[in-house]
Design an enzyme around this catalytic site. Structure first.
Site: not given
Ligand code: AP5
Ligand code: MG
Length: 215
Positions: A13, A86, A125, A157, A168
């Site tokens: 994302k 979410r 990552r 992270r 997760r």
């Molecule tokens: P990346 O782009 O970082 O993926 P992402 O989908 O953004 O993954 P996240 O881990 O950030 O998602 P998440 O939803 O778990 O975390 P968030 O921060 O929102 O890509 C991942 C890796 O793959 C990277 O190394 C990248 O280089 C590589 N990559 C990407 N695309 C690629 C491709 N096409 N080919 C090859 N490699 C690729 O949330 C974290 C925590 O915050 C949650 O667990 C929760 O506790 C809390 N939280 C956040 N939002 C909420 C909410 N709305 N409500 C409640 N809790 C929340």
């Molecule tokens: Mg992210």
């Protein structure tokens, strides 16, 4: 344009929004980044949120909405939401916040990636400690020890440990995946295969948006 990007943890994302936001002139609002910043700054909200993030569970809705509601209200020229909504409660809340000012979501992009690919991506990552840009140990852009854009060091992270990744993914299946149907029923869901390279996926999304605009 008001967009949401949906997808499992590690689906790409954040990576996609980095590639799309300037081309589309939209602001990137990522609840994960906002929450991690609040944790780093030891704000009251950050202190309440920390244990949920490190355990791979959802942060309670009231905390997330307090961080987000103002931001959504202020961004009148369009945004891409990443990590929000979410769960169904947050999805309905988003509709309500937007409808207060006669706005509505235009499109929800759903990045569809296999679980085995996700586990590999998250395990390798790297995140920049200054600008939050995301890289991968497998990726040539991250071949040095510092961020190629701002020069700061990388970190891994806390929630990218194998047992937390599992948690997760469980949280995603239980709480977030039902949003796919929610948006499909509204007719604004577009599925995007997330297995190609980041650049190819961005191109596919931009092509889709172009076609959509011309119909
Ligand atoms: P990346 O782009 O970082 O993926 P992402 O989908 O953004 O993954 P996240 O881990 O950030 O998602 P998440 O939803 O778990 O975390 P968030 O921060 O929102 O890509 C991942 C890796 O793959 C990277 O190394 C990248 O280089 C590589 N990559 C990407 N695309 C690629 C491709 N096409 N080919 C090859 N490699 C690729 O949330 C974290 C925590 O915050 C949650 O667990 C929760 O506790 C809390 N939280 C956040 N939002 C909420 C909410 N709305 N409500 C409640 N809790 C929340
Ligand atoms: Mg992210």
């Amino acid at each position: 344009m008001y967009l949401v990007i949906l997808g499992a943890p590690g689906a790409g994302k954040g990576t996609q929004v980095e590639g799309l936001k300037d081309k589309l002139g939209l602001v990137h609002i990522a609840t994960g980044d906002l929450l991690r910043e609040a944790v780093r700054e030891r704000t009251l909200l950050g202190q309440r949120a920390e244990k949920f993030i490190t355990q791979g569970r959802l942060v309670p809705d009231d905390i997330v909405l307090e961080l987000l509601e103002d931001k959504i209200g202020k961004e009148k020229d369009g945004f891409i939401l990443d990590g929000f909504p979410r769960n169904l409660f947050q999805g309905r809340k988003l509709d309500e916040i937007l409808s207060r000012e006669n706005r509505k979501l235009d499109l929800v992009l759903n990045l569809d990636v296999k679980e085995s690919v996700i586990i590999e991506r998250l395990g390798t990552r790297l995140v920049c400690s200054s600008c939050d840009r995301t890289y991968n140990q497998e990726n040539s852009a991250a071949s040095g020890n510092t961020c190629p854009v701002c020069g700061a060091s990388f970190f891994q992270r806390d929630d990218d440990k194998p047992e937390i990744i599992k948690e997760r993914l469980k949280t995603y299946l239980e709480h977030t995946r039902p949003l796919i149907n929610y948006y499909r029923k509204k007719g604004i869901l577009h599925n995007v295969g997330g297995a190609q390279s980041p650049v190819e996926i961005t191109r596919e999304i931009l092509n889709f948006l172009n076609k959509k605009e011309n119909t």
